[in-house]
Design an enzyme around this catalytic site. Structure first.
Site, PDB file in Angstrom:
ATOM      1  CG  HIS A 121      -1.892   0.975   1.422  1.00 53.28           C
ATOM      2  ND1 HIS A 121      -1.633   2.257   1.829  1.00 53.28           N
ATOM      3  CD2 HIS A 121      -3.221   0.896   1.223  1.00 53.28           C
ATOM      4  CE1 HIS A 121      -2.787   2.927   1.876  1.00 53.28           C
ATOM      5  NE2 HIS A 121      -3.765   2.123   1.508  1.00 53.28           N
ATOM      6  CG  ASP A 198       0.429  -2.666   6.583  1.00 52.56           C
ATOM      7  OD1 ASP A 198      -0.530  -2.851   7.367  1.00 52.56           O
ATOM      8  OD2 ASP A 198       0.371  -1.897   5.604  1.00 52.56           O
ATOM      9  CD  GLN A 201      -6.641  -4.593   3.745  1.00 48.82           C
ATOM     10  OE1 GLN A 201      -7.596  -5.375   3.737  1.00 48.82           O
ATOM     11  NE2 GLN A 201      -6.818  -3.296   3.699  1.00 48.82           N
ATOM     12  CE  LYS A 224      -7.699  -0.928   6.590  1.00 52.33           C
ATOM     13  NZ  LYS A 224      -8.137  -0.367   5.316  1.00 52.33           N
ATOM     14  CB  CYS A 362      -3.685   3.367  -1.567  1.00 49.26           C
ATOM     15  SG  CYS A 362      -4.862   4.656  -1.277  1.00 49.26           S
TER      16      CYS A 362
END
Lengths: 404, 140
Positions: A121, A198, A201, A224, A362
């Site tokens: 991202h 990261d 997600q 999220k 993104c």
């Protein structure tokens, strides 16, 4: 087994209409919806104990502080961090990444190398580019194959004693690929590099164990995982968090201030300058409690069922092309209709009450890789249903008919 | 025809549509009919920023009136540009600068007017008006 109709009743927004049609919400990879128990926590905070934390002696401040620190412990338990002070509250994943990138400015020198992946991202590319500009370090990229999987042979070759940091997302937001982070972490540690994963997600689908992963930094956002926007977390190993300099100066992060010298507070407060998003932090904890009550094993197996069904149903549409067909992926489907711009499809789907994401997500480097302007991305959560997928499939067919 | 008269004509046309589907189908058809911009003008500098789809606009001054050509890689966007061009084409720069664009709302496309909307209808109108401002100075 999930009782999906019972779960859906927890989410007030799922019963609303959009453009006079029942809402079909398939933009979960951008933001998940908020269940009533989490909304209740937010209302309760502002109705009963809204106060600033960590400094008041009065009852409201004590109550707010207690709940905020309990939320930190909930997050610690969820991610299986060794200490609660290894959990730093931030405004979200992007903030967490910037905090670490900024900290490393002081630790990197010219020609040190940083490795990121082709699946990142923008929020996991730009801060490192900025870091490289500041320090003279060099950015290397792990490439991907056509299926949207990272090529580990190239990663092995990129690693050297110059590698200081490796940053990879656990799951790609644009394609849903689950990256082999265990391997990536092990290999990076073998050359003495630190690893930041990261988890923006992955956290909606997987319960990561930061100690088992032996990861140095892990970042995530509350919105999220059924929590509110504007709050997230940074997990960092204690030794690393002690090494990194503070990110922002201000109240809360100090031990002692004179005009000659300030000494910084201990972890986690060293990184938490100013009044934080107190309500958001508490609601973040409540959101993780909600999801843990449902159970991540249940969530993953149901979402896999949705993914398989949607893949099967969408592939019956002629001229539909999938992007990201990795063997290991989560409930994210990126696709295009041949000769039709994703933006057009998204506009028609919106008219039908279906919320999907269109565009480059993104992640422009991924779109450049496939030579496309963007994709239509449908991302499923545990509160979605096969009936909703049927609505999507019919909607895509209708869009195709109107736009061809 | 004046800009206002053309806008009223478009409002009349759109008033015949019963639902969004007919409205959108009409825009899609308009998009398909839009004369394509000459390839030499499909340049990076003619791209309007702020659109999720790519939009190119080229403007020329002929007899003190502006002639617009445009294209987009998305068909609904192209339909919207087709409507804008029909309104603003062959008009004096000053009339373009002064034009009110309330008709967008009246033809049921208000949702495209939000400045945060990724299709950038607002950016398109702004760009057409910027061309008009630039050419206005040439006329003087």
């Amino acid at each position: 087994m999930l009782d999906v109709s019972k779960i859906r009743a927890d989410f007030p927004i799922l019963s609303r209409q959009v453009n006079n049609k029942p809402l079909v919400y398939f933009d979960n990879a951008a933001t998940s919806q908020t269940p009533q128990p989490v909304i209740d926590v937010i209302v309760d905070y502002y109705s009963n104990y809204n106060a600033n934390i960590h400094r008041g002696v009065h009852t409201l401040s004590q109550e707010a502080t207690d709940k905020y620190e309990i939320a930190r412990q909930t997050i610690q338990t969820h991610f299986n961090a060794k200490h609660a002070h290894e959990i730093i509250f931030t405004s979200g994943t992007t903030h967490s990444i910037n905090l670490v990138a900024n900290g490393f400015s002081a630790l990197l020198k010219k020609e040190d190398e940083i490795i990121v992946s082709a699946l990142e991202h923008h929020s996991n590319i730009v801060p490192w580019q900025m870091l490289c500009e500041r320090t003279g370090a060099v950015l290397k990229v792990i490439p991907m194959n056509l299926e949207g999987e990272l090529i580990m042979e190239t990663y092995d070759n990129l690693l050297s004693d110059k590698t200081k940091l490796v940053f990879v997302n656990h799951i790609s937001n644009a394609l849903g690929t689950i990256n082999p982070i265990e391997y990536i972490i092990k290999k990076a540690h073998a050359v003495g590099a630190a690893v930041l994963i990261d988890g923006a997600q992955s956290c909606p689908h997987i319960k990561p164990d930061v100690q088992a992963l032996d990861v140095d930094f892990y970042v995530a956002s509350a919105h999220k995982v059924c929590g509110p926007t504007g709050v997230g977390m940074l997990y960092g190993k204690e030794e690393w968090l002690k090494k990194l300099p503070p990110y922002q100066g201000g109240g809360e992060m100090i031990a002692e201030v004179t005009f000659e010298k300030t000494t910084y507070a201990d972890l986690p407060h060293k990184f938490e300058a100013g009044t934080p998003n107190i309500c958001g932090g508490i609601a973040f904890g409540a959101a993780l409690d909600y999801m843990n009550n449902i159970g991540f094993d249940n969530i993953a197996s149901y979402e896999n069922e949705l993914l398989a069904y949607a893949t099967e149903q969408l592939s019956t549409i002629e001229g539909l092309k999938f992007y990201g067909t990795a063997k290991h992926k989560t409930s994210v489907i990126s696709f295009n209709l041949e000769g039709i711009h994703p933006y057009d499809v998204g506009t028609i789907l919106d008219k039908l009450g279906i919320a999907v994401r269109t565009g480059h997500h993104c992640a422009q480097p991924i779109m450049d890789f496939y030579c496309i302007p963007g994709t239509i991305r449908a991302s499923f959560a545990f509160y979605n249903t096969k009936e909703e997928i049927d609505v999507l499939v019919e909607g895509v067919k209708k869009a195709k008919m109107m736009l061809s | 025809m004046t800009i206002e008269a053309i806008q009223n004509e478009i409002i009349d046309e759109f008033s015949m549509f019963e639902d969004w589907e007919e409205r959108y189908q009409y825009m899609i058809d308009l998009g398909k009919d839009l004369p394509i911009i000459n390839d030499q003008y499909k340049t990076e500098s003619n791209i309007i920023k702020g659109c999720q789809s790519k939009v190119w606009v080229h403007a020329e001054l002929n007899d003190d009136k502006i002639e617009f050509t445009a294209d987009s890689d998305a068909i609904i966007t192209k339909g919207i540009i087709a409507i804008l061009i029909r309104v603003f084409n062959d008009q004096h720069p000053k009339d373009i600068i002064d034009a009110n664009t309330d008709f967008i709302d009246k033809i049921g496309l208000k949702e495209h007017l939000s400045p945060t909307r990724a299709n950038g209808l607002v950016s398109m109108i702004k760009q057409l008006k910027l061309y008009a401002i630039a050419y206005q100075t040439q006329i003087k």
